[in-house]
Scaffold this motif. Structure first.
Motif, PDB file in Angstrom:
ATOM      1  N   VAL A  48      19.911   9.147  65.952  1.00  0.00           N
ATOM      2  CA  VAL A  48      20.929   8.694  65.239  1.00  0.00           C
ATOM      3  C   VAL A  48      22.006   7.486  65.439  1.00  0.00           C
ATOM      4  CG1 VAL A  48      22.089   8.142  62.779  1.00  0.00           C
ATOM      5  CG2 VAL A  48      20.547  10.129  62.691  1.00  0.00           C
ATOM      6  N   TYR A  49      22.721   8.009  66.857  1.00  0.00           N
ATOM      7  CA  TYR A  49      23.374   6.582  67.097  1.00  0.00           C
ATOM      8  C   TYR A  49      22.963   5.785  67.536  1.00  0.00           C
ATOM      9  CZ  TYR A  49      28.124   8.709  64.931  1.00  0.00           C
ATOM     10  OH  TYR A  49      28.769   9.535  64.666  1.00  0.00           O
ATOM     11  N   GLY A  50      22.289   5.631  68.154  1.00  0.00           N
ATOM     12  CA  GLY A  50      21.290   5.262  69.272  1.00  0.00           C
ATOM     13  C   GLY A  50      20.452   4.183  68.499  1.00  0.00           C
ATOM     14  N   VAL A  51      19.784   4.952  67.271  1.00  0.00           N
ATOM     15  CA  VAL A  51      19.282   3.412  66.295  1.00  0.00           C
ATOM     16  C   VAL A  51      19.400   3.109  66.021  1.00  0.00           C
ATOM     17  CG1 VAL A  51      17.582   3.429  64.854  1.00  0.00           C
ATOM     18  CG2 VAL A  51      16.778   5.074  66.175  1.00  0.00           C
ATOM     19  N   LEU A  52      21.005   2.741  65.717  1.00  0.00           N
ATOM     20  CA  LEU A  52      22.304   2.341  65.110  1.00  0.00           C
ATOM     21  C   LEU A  52      22.259   1.682  65.973  1.00  0.00           C
ATOM     22  CD1 LEU A  52      24.359   4.572  62.413  1.00  0.00           C
ATOM     23  CD2 LEU A  52      22.655   2.223  61.826  1.00  0.00           C
ATOM     24  N   ARG A  53      22.572   1.423  67.539  1.00  0.00           N
ATOM     25  CA  ARG A  53      23.009   0.507  68.537  1.00  0.00           C
ATOM     26  C   ARG A  53      22.259  -0.283  68.944  1.00  0.00           C
ATOM     27  NH1 ARG A  53      25.291   5.944  70.827  1.00  0.00           N
ATOM     28  NH2 ARG A  53      27.340   5.295  70.949  1.00  0.00           N
ATOM     29  N   PHE A  54      20.926   0.272  68.483  1.00  0.00           N
ATOM     30  CA  PHE A  54      20.062  -1.340  69.732  1.00  0.00           C
ATOM     31  C   PHE A  54      18.963  -1.026  67.921  1.00  0.00           C
ATOM     32  CE2 PHE A  54      21.592   1.595  73.337  1.00  0.00           C
ATOM     33  CZ  PHE A  54      21.458   0.352  73.518  1.00  0.00           C
ATOM     34  N   LYS A  55      19.035  -1.771  67.157  1.00  0.00           N
ATOM     35  CA  LYS A  55      19.003  -2.111  65.543  1.00  0.00           C
ATOM     36  C   LYS A  55      17.955  -3.094  65.749  1.00  0.00           C
ATOM     37  CE  LYS A  55      20.250  -2.577  61.424  1.00  0.00           C
ATOM     38  NZ  LYS A  55      19.391  -3.803  61.247  1.00  0.00           N
ATOM     39  N   GLU A  56      18.907  -3.715  66.173  1.00  0.00           N
ATOM     40  CA  GLU A  56      18.238  -5.292  66.515  1.00  0.00           C
ATOM     41  C   GLU A  56      16.495  -5.154  66.920  1.00  0.00           C
ATOM     42  OE1 GLU A  56      19.252  -9.894  67.394  1.00  0.00           O
ATOM     43  OE2 GLU A  56      20.959  -8.118  67.431  1.00  0.00           O
ATOM     44  N   SER A  57      17.392  -4.517  68.174  1.00  0.00           N
ATOM     45  CA  SER A  57      15.980  -4.966  69.422  1.00  0.00           C
ATOM     46  C   SER A  57      15.020  -3.473  68.649  1.00  0.00           C
ATOM     47  CB  SER A  57      16.094  -3.938  70.658  1.00  0.00           C
ATOM     48  OG  SER A  57      17.578  -4.603  71.086  1.00  0.00           O
ATOM     49  N   ILE A  58      15.558  -3.024  68.150  1.00  0.00           N
ATOM     50  CA  ILE A  58      14.191  -2.166  67.148  1.00  0.00           C
ATOM     51  C   ILE A  58      13.505  -2.564  66.171  1.00  0.00           C
ATOM     52  CG2 ILE A  58      13.391  -0.142  66.527  1.00  0.00           C
ATOM     53  CD1 ILE A  58      15.777   1.358  68.040  1.00  0.00           C
TER      54      ILE A  58
END
Length: 417
Positions: A48-58
């Motif tokens: 969850v925290y990883g997705v929010l850290r890198f949401k733009e890249s994803i």
């Protein structure tokens, strides 16, 4: 339901609540993590925290593979793809085929057609041996534009990189409890090199279980200690902590006062007030639930105002802040209103410390400048009288995370004449 699918569905609920409903990440994570097996909590947090850290890249990668308009996808659908792509690219604990199958099954709840789209995107990503591009800021355009008013492009890049890294967890202890911790050699720890009574452990999870829950330590950034040092509480001072929740700074203040001090703790939020009553029942002279922007308080020698703010200095541990649509103008009005009202209850020659965990000038120096222009009987004191000058800029505590390797914090000490 498989445990894999259950964990993805929980992470999907958290992300959708945070990104669509703008709920607070920490509250959502704490609530949902209590509903799963403890052995899976770390996996859930990393995801969850990883997705929010890198949401733009994803999101940029999804746009490359999704043939229709990404903007027209609903938030839940986007999060299904975000979770799957992040897991495939970053997390190695689950095989790719399992990640794809789980995502496809969850996507069927949206529609069979969408589940086929999810399968195609993920399989193409794997087939191409593709990777996410982490060179992006991974912060909202609104936040970046706000920082451009004060910071250089290099400083913004450094700040974004720092925010996107895994935070170091700091613990505060007094000398008595610290000696107890030292006797336990099962979990190694290091002292902060400059700020006393702060330590970090090799195994923070174990430290929380063994020490925090037994109230031997509290989780707190060393930045908070510097704010309390600037307040410089003396014997016999009457002290007010006007916006006290969650109480970390109040605890820090208490450790530097004695029975001759009068200590008033306040917070406007009823739930937080009740928690403060529980935590500080035997410490504070009074605990109140008042609106610091309009209500009356006792006269005091020292007042701490850790005002509501955008909290952009805490993005490293709270990555959801990057994507919140915060009204800075509304915050600025409230911040100044609190400072103006509480200044009425400061005795002559007393000190009021205004602090935020924001990196935005509009919430910090701008508020102080506006207040001083309207209140000629107040002067800005030099914070370097109380803390190392390396943490001081324009006479104020000003912690820039990449420079100081600490949570962002601002504090100004004002003297009433």
């Amino acid at each position: 339901m498989s445990s894999n699918k259950n964990l993805r569905e929980v992470s999907l609920k958290i992300l959708t609540n945070v990104l669509l409903k703008e709920k607070k990440l920490k509250d959502e994570f704490d609530y949902f993590s209590n509903q799963i097996d403890k052995k899976n909590v770390n996996f859930l947090k990393n995801l969850v925290y990883g997705v929010l850290r890198f949401k733009e890249s994803i999101d940029e990668k999804i746009k490359e593979y999704y043939k229709k308009s990404f903007d027209k996808l609903n938030e839940n659908s986007k999060n299904i793809l975000r979770i799957a792509l992040y897991q495939i690219d970053i997390m190695d604990s689950i095989p790719n085929y399992a990640s794809v199958n789980t995502a496809v099954e969850i996507a069927k709840c949206e529609s069979v057609v969408f589940s086929k789209v999810v399968n195609a995107i993920l399989m193409n990503f794997i087939r191409n041996s593709d990777k996410l591009d982490f060179s992006k800021h991974n912060h909202s355009e609104k936040i970046i534009n706000e920082w451009k008013k004060e910071y250089s492009n290099q400083q913004i890049k450094d700040l974004c990189n720092w925010n996107n890294s895994i935070p170091k967890i700091w613990f505060r202890s007094n000398d008595k409890f610290l000696n107890t911790v030292k006797l336990d050699n099962k979990n190694k720890f290091q002292h902060h090199s400059e700020i006393t009574n702060y330590i970090t452990f090799d195994n923070s999870k174990l430290a929380i279980e063994k020490y925090v829950k037994k109230k031997l330590l509290i989780v707190q950034s060393p930045s908070s200690s510097l704010v309390c040092k600037i307040l410089d509480v003396k014997e016999n001072d009457t002290v007010i902590d006007g916006c006290a929740s969650p109480g970390g700074k109040a605890r820090c203040i208490f450790e530097n006062i004695n029975n001759s001090n009068v200590f008033h703790i306040n917070d406007i939020n009823p739930k937080k007030y009740l928690q403060l009553k529980k935590d500080f029942m035997d410490i504070a002279s009074s605990i109140s639930c008042k609106d610091a922007s309009v209500e009356k308080f006792p006269m005091a020698d020292k007042i701490l105002l850790d005002v509501p703010c955008s909290a952009t200095g805490t993005i490293q541990k709270n990555p959801d802040i990057k994507w919140k649509n915060q009204d800075l103008k509304k915050l600025n009005i409230l911040q100044l209103k609190i400072l103006k009202n509480m200044s009425k209850f400061l005795k002559v020659n007393g000190a009021i410390v205004y602090s935020t965990c924001s990196l935005n000038k509009s919430e910090n120096l701008k508020v102080i400048d506006m207040f001083l222009k309207e209140n000629k009987n107040f002067l800005l004191d030099d914070a370097s009288k109380f803390i190392d000058k390396k943490y001081v800029k324009n006479k104020c505590l000003s912690i820039f995370p990449p420079k100081h390797d600490l949570e962002g914090m601002f504090a100004a000490r004002l003297i009433k004449s």
